[in-house]
Enzyme design. Structure first.
Site, mmCIF file in Angstrom:
data_model
loop_
_atom_site.group_PDB
_atom_site.id
_atom_site.type_symbol
_atom_site.label_atom_id
_atom_site.label_comp_id
_atom_site.label_asym_id
_atom_site.label_seq_id
_atom_site.Cartn_x
_atom_site.Cartn_y
_atom_site.Cartn_z
ATOM 1 N N ASP A 51 31.921 -37.925 -16.048
ATOM 2 C CA ASP A 51 30.993 -36.818 -16.310
ATOM 3 C C ASP A 51 29.545 -37.312 -16.267
ATOM 4 O O ASP A 51 28.659 -36.671 -15.682
ATOM 5 C CB ASP A 51 31.324 -36.222 -17.681
ATOM 6 C CG ASP A 51 30.651 -34.892 -17.934
ATOM 7 O OD1 ASP A 51 30.221 -34.242 -16.954
ATOM 8 O OD2 ASP A 51 30.557 -34.485 -19.100
ATOM 9 N N LYS A 92 45.298 -42.223 -11.925
ATOM 10 C CA LYS A 92 46.265 -42.851 -11.022
ATOM 11 C C LYS A 92 46.732 -44.224 -11.504
ATOM 12 O O LYS A 92 47.892 -44.574 -11.361
ATOM 13 C CB LYS A 92 45.643 -43.038 -9.628
ATOM 14 C CG LYS A 92 45.195 -41.755 -8.973
ATOM 15 C CD LYS A 92 46.399 -41.041 -8.460
ATOM 16 C CE LYS A 92 46.041 -40.107 -7.336
ATOM 17 N NZ LYS A 92 47.220 -39.379 -6.849
ATOM 18 N N ARG A 115 24.072 -21.443 -7.983
ATOM 19 C CA ARG A 115 23.889 -22.328 -9.143
ATOM 20 C C ARG A 115 25.000 -23.357 -9.286
ATOM 21 O O ARG A 115 24.952 -24.227 -10.154
ATOM 22 C CB ARG A 115 23.821 -21.479 -10.416
ATOM 23 C CG ARG A 115 22.598 -20.555 -10.479
ATOM 24 C CD ARG A 115 22.656 -19.710 -11.735
ATOM 25 N NE ARG A 115 22.769 -20.503 -12.932
ATOM 26 C CZ ARG A 115 23.334 -20.087 -14.067
ATOM 27 N NH1 ARG A 115 23.828 -18.859 -14.150
ATOM 28 N NH2 ARG A 115 23.414 -20.876 -15.118
ATOM 29 N N LYS A 116 26.009 -23.272 -8.429
ATOM 30 C CA LYS A 116 27.176 -24.164 -8.586
ATOM 31 C C LYS A 116 27.022 -25.442 -7.751
ATOM 32 O O LYS A 116 26.766 -25.398 -6.557
ATOM 33 C CB LYS A 116 28.458 -23.423 -8.191
ATOM 34 C CG LYS A 116 28.829 -22.357 -9.218
ATOM 35 C CD LYS A 116 30.027 -21.563 -8.812
ATOM 36 C CE LYS A 116 29.611 -20.482 -7.833
ATOM 37 N NZ LYS A 116 30.637 -19.451 -7.610
HETATM 38 C C1 LIG Z 1 23.138 -34.388 -21.765
HETATM 39 C C2 LIG Z 1 22.154 -35.503 -21.516
HETATM 40 C C3 LIG Z 1 21.393 -35.303 -20.240
HETATM 41 C C4 LIG Z 1 20.402 -36.394 -20.018
HETATM 42 C C5 LIG Z 1 19.863 -36.315 -18.595
HETATM 43 C C6 LIG Z 1 19.011 -37.494 -18.340
HETATM 44 C C7 LIG Z 1 18.858 -37.809 -16.880
HETATM 45 C C8 LIG Z 1 20.067 -38.456 -16.304
HETATM 46 C C9 LIG Z 1 20.512 -39.540 -17.148
HETATM 47 C C10 LIG Z 1 21.781 -39.549 -17.538
HETATM 48 C C11 LIG Z 1 22.726 -38.498 -17.086
HETATM 49 C C12 LIG Z 1 23.692 -38.136 -18.114
HETATM 50 C C13 LIG Z 1 24.470 -36.968 -17.637
HETATM 51 C C14 LIG Z 1 25.310 -36.482 -18.771
HETATM 52 C C15 LIG Z 1 26.170 -35.377 -18.294
HETATM 53 C C16 LIG Z 1 26.897 -34.807 -19.463
HETATM 54 C C17 LIG Z 1 27.046 -33.365 -19.210
HETATM 55 C C18 LIG Z 1 27.696 -32.693 -20.369
HETATM 56 O O1 LIG Z 1 28.399 -33.278 -21.119
HETATM 57 S S1 LIG Z 1 27.369 -31.053 -20.539
HETATM 58 C C19 LIG Z 1 28.305 -30.647 -21.988
HETATM 59 C C20 LIG Z 1 29.622 -30.010 -21.648
HETATM 60 N N1 LIG Z 1 29.419 -28.725 -21.038
HETATM 61 C C21 LIG Z 1 29.137 -27.642 -21.768
HETATM 62 O O2 LIG Z 1 29.080 -27.664 -22.960
HETATM 63 C C22 LIG Z 1 28.932 -26.377 -20.974
HETATM 64 C C23 LIG Z 1 29.314 -25.152 -21.770
HETATM 65 N N2 LIG Z 1 29.198 -23.978 -20.892
HETATM 66 C C24 LIG Z 1 28.013 -23.353 -20.738
HETATM 67 O O3 LIG Z 1 27.010 -23.691 -21.354
HETATM 68 C C25 LIG Z 1 27.998 -22.238 -19.753
HETATM 69 O O4 LIG Z 1 29.287 -21.761 -19.533
HETATM 70 C C26 LIG Z 1 27.397 -22.666 -18.369
HETATM 71 C C27 LIG Z 1 25.937 -23.128 -18.591
HETATM 72 C C28 LIG Z 1 28.202 -23.797 -17.719
HETATM 73 C C29 LIG Z 1 27.405 -21.489 -17.423
HETATM 74 O O5 LIG Z 1 26.985 -20.357 -18.138
HETATM 75 P P1 LIG Z 1 25.880 -19.360 -17.552
HETATM 76 O O6 LIG Z 1 25.888 -18.170 -18.448
HETATM 77 O O7 LIG Z 1 24.582 -20.076 -17.368
HETATM 78 O O8 LIG Z 1 26.363 -18.993 -16.097
HETATM 79 P P2 LIG Z 1 27.648 -18.124 -15.627
HETATM 80 O O9 LIG Z 1 27.151 -16.820 -15.138
HETATM 81 O O10 LIG Z 1 28.733 -18.131 -16.649
HETATM 82 O O11 LIG Z 1 28.153 -19.017 -14.401
HETATM 83 C C30 LIG Z 1 27.334 -19.214 -13.260
HETATM 84 C C31 LIG Z 1 28.221 -19.318 -12.064
HETATM 85 O O12 LIG Z 1 29.112 -20.436 -12.255
HETATM 86 C C32 LIG Z 1 30.484 -19.999 -12.263
HETATM 87 N N3 LIG Z 1 31.213 -20.758 -13.255
HETATM 88 C C33 LIG Z 1 30.863 -20.999 -14.530
HETATM 89 N N4 LIG Z 1 31.784 -21.724 -15.150
HETATM 90 C C34 LIG Z 1 32.742 -21.974 -14.249
HETATM 91 C C35 LIG Z 1 33.971 -22.705 -14.288
HETATM 92 N N5 LIG Z 1 34.360 -23.322 -15.397
HETATM 93 N N6 LIG Z 1 34.694 -22.747 -13.151
HETATM 94 C C36 LIG Z 1 34.287 -22.127 -12.008
HETATM 95 N N7 LIG Z 1 33.129 -21.428 -11.905
HETATM 96 C C37 LIG Z 1 32.383 -21.345 -13.014
HETATM 97 C C38 LIG Z 1 30.415 -18.514 -12.611
HETATM 98 O O13 LIG Z 1 31.544 -17.810 -12.141
HETATM 99 C C39 LIG Z 1 29.149 -18.108 -11.898
HETATM 100 O O14 LIG Z 1 29.447 -17.977 -10.531
HETATM 101 P P3 LIG Z 1 28.760 -16.809 -9.601
HETATM 102 O O15 LIG Z 1 27.281 -17.085 -9.634
HETATM 103 O O16 LIG Z 1 29.121 -15.525 -10.265
HETATM 104 O O17 LIG Z 1 29.368 -17.027 -8.267
#
Ligand SMILES: CCCCCCCC/C=C\CCCCCCCC(=O)SCCNC(=O)CCNC(=O)[C@H](O)C(C)(C)COP(=O)(O)OP(=O)(O)OC[C@H]1O[C@@H](n2cnc3c(N)ncnc32)[C@H](O)[C@@H]1OP(=O)(O)O
Length: 223
Positions: free
Chosen positions: A149, A173, A194-195
């Site tokens: 992730d 695996k 957005r995906k």
């Molecule tokens: C964090 C530190 C970052 C530091 C960065 C520093 C720089 C880089 C350095 C270091 C990198 C480190 C990187 C770390 C990475 C870690 C990431 C995590 O752990 S994230 C935590 C776990 N994830 C959640 O907690 C999400 C919980 N869910 C949500 O908040 C929402 O559901 C969200 C934001 C994902 C989507 O919600 P909506 O309301 O904004 O959007 P909607 O309308 O529901 O979806 C948009 C489109 O996406 C599809 N979609 C959404 N969820 C889907 C799913 N599960 N499967 C398929 N499609 C999905 C929908 O069908 C829609 O598609 P259509 O536009 O209609 O075509």
């Protein structure tokens, strides 16, 4: 609410650290450039004494490709405060990035990332430490999910800006021995609105063993 939190958390992730600067961190994101007068945070993505020879060898290989080879080394701090400019969290608050939350080098997630924008790839050299144990002597599957992730997430962030993980699928695996070195190789395959669709494979340091294959879907924020 969650979405707003995510927006705040991930807002303005473009960060550049001047390696020569000892006492300043320069953060920039659209329209704003700030220089924080503070002690230079430690970049944990540099070698330390606990790195084994395979980890060091791969590090040198990727580092050599950073000069004109299309790759760049990604800095790695132990708090999101240092990763995100204009972080809404109180900088005085003690939060730790999950993958950098142990004090002793080598105990947990030892890793270093390299990014290739043209290839849309983020590669992470990963050496799981003894505190990541799942099955005796092997890495916990949740820790493997975390590094997938984090690697694919960093690749998506560097290409697209702020994202949140919406879906993570992993086929395990072959187990990953604690203390070994593996290569976590992620790629952004396609972007639809957005995906952000990514794939990620973990292979042994010598490319002979496929440990995991996975897909990760990220959703862009701030669009
Ligand atoms: C964090 C530190 C970052 C530091 C960065 C520093 C720089 C880089 C350095 C270091 C990198 C480190 C990187 C770390 C990475 C870690 C990431 C995590 O752990 S994230 C935590 C776990 N994830 C959640 O907690 C999400 C919980 N869910 C949500 O908040 C929402 O559901 C969200 C934001 C994902 C989507 O919600 P909506 O309301 O904004 O959007 P909607 O309308 O529901 O979806 C948009 C489109 O996406 C599809 N979609 C959404 N969820 C889907 C799913 N599960 N499967 C398929 N499609 C999905 C929908 O069908 C829609 O598609 P259509 O536009 O209609 O075509």
């Amino acid at each position: 609410m969650l979405r707003n939190c995510a927006r705040l958390l991930l807002r303005g992730t473009a960060l550049s650290v001047r390696p020569q600067a000892v006492h300043s961190v320069r953060c920039s994101f659209p329209g704003i450039t700030r220089t924080f007068a503070e002690e230079q945070p430690r970049d944990y993505g540099f070698p330390n004494a606990t790195w084994n020879s395979n980890m060091m060898g791969l590090y040198q290989t990727y580092l050599a490709q950073c000069n004109g080879g299309g790759w760049r080394k990604i800095p790695s701090y132990n708090t999101t405060v240092h990763h995100i400019a204009g972080d809404p969290l109180d900088p005085a608050r003690e939060t730790r990035l999950f993958t950098r939350n142990l004090d002793q080098d080598g105990d947990g997630f030892e890793y270093c990332m390299f990014y290739n924008k043209a290839e849309r790839r983020m590669v992470c050299l990963f050496q799981p430490g003894p505190y990541l144990e799942g099955p005796p002597g092997y890495t916990h599957g949740g820790c493997i999910a975390t590094i997938i992730d984090s690697t694919a997430g960093a690749g998506a962030v560097y290409l697209c800006g702020s994202v949140m993980t919406a879906n993570l699928n992993i086929n395990y695996k072959n187990p990953i021995r604690l203390g070994s070195t593996v290569i976590v190789d992620s790629k952004v395959e396609k972007i639809e609105n957005r995906k952000v669709y990514t794939t990620c494979h973990i292979r042994s340091h010598d490319d002979t063993v496929l440990h995991t294959e996975s897909t990760v879907l990220f959703i862009k924020l701030n669009v």
